[in-house]
Design an enzyme around this catalytic site. Sequence first.
Site, PDB file in Angstrom:
ATOM      1  N   SER A 100       0.868  -1.167  -0.014  1.00 51.40           N
ATOM      2  CA  SER A 100       0.018   0.073  -0.004  1.00 51.40           C
ATOM      3  C   SER A 100       0.880   1.272   0.182  1.00 51.40           C
ATOM      4  O   SER A 100       1.890   1.263   0.296  1.00 51.40           O
ATOM      5  CB  SER A 100      -0.973  -0.199   1.245  1.00 51.40           C
ATOM      6  OG  SER A 100      -0.205   0.063   2.493  1.00 51.40           O
ATOM      7  N   ASN A 101       0.286   2.388  -0.387  1.00 52.12           N
ATOM      8  CA  ASN A 101       0.767   3.658  -0.365  1.00 52.12           C
ATOM      9  C   ASN A 101       1.283   4.178   1.146  1.00 52.12           C
ATOM     10  O   ASN A 101       0.532   3.774   1.854  1.00 52.12           O
ATOM     11  CB  ASN A 101       0.149   4.566  -1.029  1.00 52.12           C
ATOM     12  CG  ASN A 101       0.601   5.999  -1.185  1.00 52.12           C
ATOM     13  OD1 ASN A 101       0.747   6.808  -0.341  1.00 52.12           O
ATOM     14  ND2 ASN A 101       1.126   6.045  -2.555  1.00 52.12           N
ATOM     15  N   SER A 102       2.430   5.010   1.032  1.00 52.97           N
ATOM     16  CA  SER A 102       2.949   5.346   2.227  1.00 52.97           C
ATOM     17  C   SER A 102       2.132   6.318   3.037  1.00 52.97           C
ATOM     18  O   SER A 102       2.164   6.477   4.240  1.00 52.97           O
ATOM     19  CB  SER A 102       4.133   6.097   2.150  1.00 52.97           C
ATOM     20  OG  SER A 102       3.893   7.328   1.240  1.00 52.97           O
TER      21      SER A 102
END
Length: 510
Positions: free
Chosen positions: A191-193
């Site tokens: 997943s995205n930061s």
Amino acid sequence: MDAKEFREFGKAAVDFVADYLENIRDDEVLPNVEPGYLLDLLPTEMPEEPESWKEVLGDINRVIKPGITHWQSPHMHAYYPTSTSYPSIVGEMLASGFGIIGFSWICSPACTELEVVVMDWLAKFLKLPDHFLHSSEGPGGGVIQGSASEAVLVAVLAAREQAVVSYRESHPELSESEVRGRLVAYSSDQSNSCIEKAGVLAAMPIRLLPAGEDFVLRGETLRQAIEEDVAAGRIPVICIATLGTTGTCAYDDIETLSAVCEEYKVWLHVDAAYAGGAFALDECADLRKGLDRVDSLNFNLHKFMLVNFDCSAMWLRDANKVVDSFNVDRIYLKHKHEGQSQIPDFRHWQIPLGRRFRALKVWITFRTLGAEGLRNHVRKHIELAKQFEQLVIKDSRFELVAPRALGLVCFRPKGGNEVTTQLLQRLMDRKKIYMVKAEHAGRQFLRFVVCGMDAKASDIDFAWTEIESQLTGLQEEQSLLARKTGNVADLTQHFQVQLSTENASHEKSQ
């Protein structure tokens, strides 16, 4: 500056922007400056006396443009698209001219109501479940946030507050601080930061669960993590799934994740910042599976819908859960039309109080491009990515790392990670195209994303010529080094490189 001078400045600025975008291929996509370049070119204090707008516009060309990375260039292939369009730019200008701070309906009725309209338009265009519509009977609806980061944070904070209230009702013996100390959330290690950051801001740990070899997070993995936490006395709150992960644009299994979330009463949010644009395509209908069971989702219009940043759509199955969590009223914010059906005060749906009139640029873009124009734009990106994918497949020196997904191709030159690193560095030094690396299971690879306001097939050919020619140059350097040193390892690598280069040349001639 009076209206007459504003007209002159505005017309000159429009010409400047139009010329810039029309000729953007002439500029190297990456700037040729060093950190601190602008600090040395500008004075340390603002001017005491007014300066001519012509001087200012001249300095934009002289000192600002040389330090710009050209995100609208079709030679930009890093990250994901951050699109714009002429209609959207006009909408941004008009919104700035109105200067609205639309935190409540009475502050500007058109600001609130146009947002209701375009969010329902967009939900229908993307074929989302009816309960996400403002016009539906239920408490659902959509709101424009600034970014996916904001949308994810709103979901995390709302889910947290709902969980605290619910758990304290069933466990009155626990204090609020004891409950908050046991909360836990979940997402994928792909997943995205911004998801991990949301956990930091919410003071709630987010477990990044291992995705499968295909980069997908599934319900079985989530179930195992939840059962571990429940057994340890922790309280599961929210799972943030992704449709279009940052590294490879993989799609988490929403159907199996939703089944687990429903069983354990865990909020399910879907971050579809990039891939959400494909919901509109019948050929991508599989991406919508399970969305009827999620609590909230977000999609960035500034990625696929030709609306400039910042503009992230967020839909809620039950907006009351967010309003109840965020509602802070003061007497100066009240008005007689509060609480009326289908007229939300969006300040309760977001982190800040003030709101920009983002719906205006969305409305103008949708009207001037039309639904079919938007669908064609998404399809064009997909077709251009297919073109690049075939170029990779035909060159035996390269390999695909993951299946092509929408406008993204993940690939690498064969060999160790150092070959990928060296190739990317050569490309960065030349500044003709811009890509970034990603990594999974110890393997580094390159991400090629179709970007730019008006990418064409010739731009894909340009990028591929740059990539394969730089790999050839790298291989020739390695061959020369092998001959000079006589190192056995270098010589072995040289023969392997020579063979793969000959194979690639033969395939190209075919």
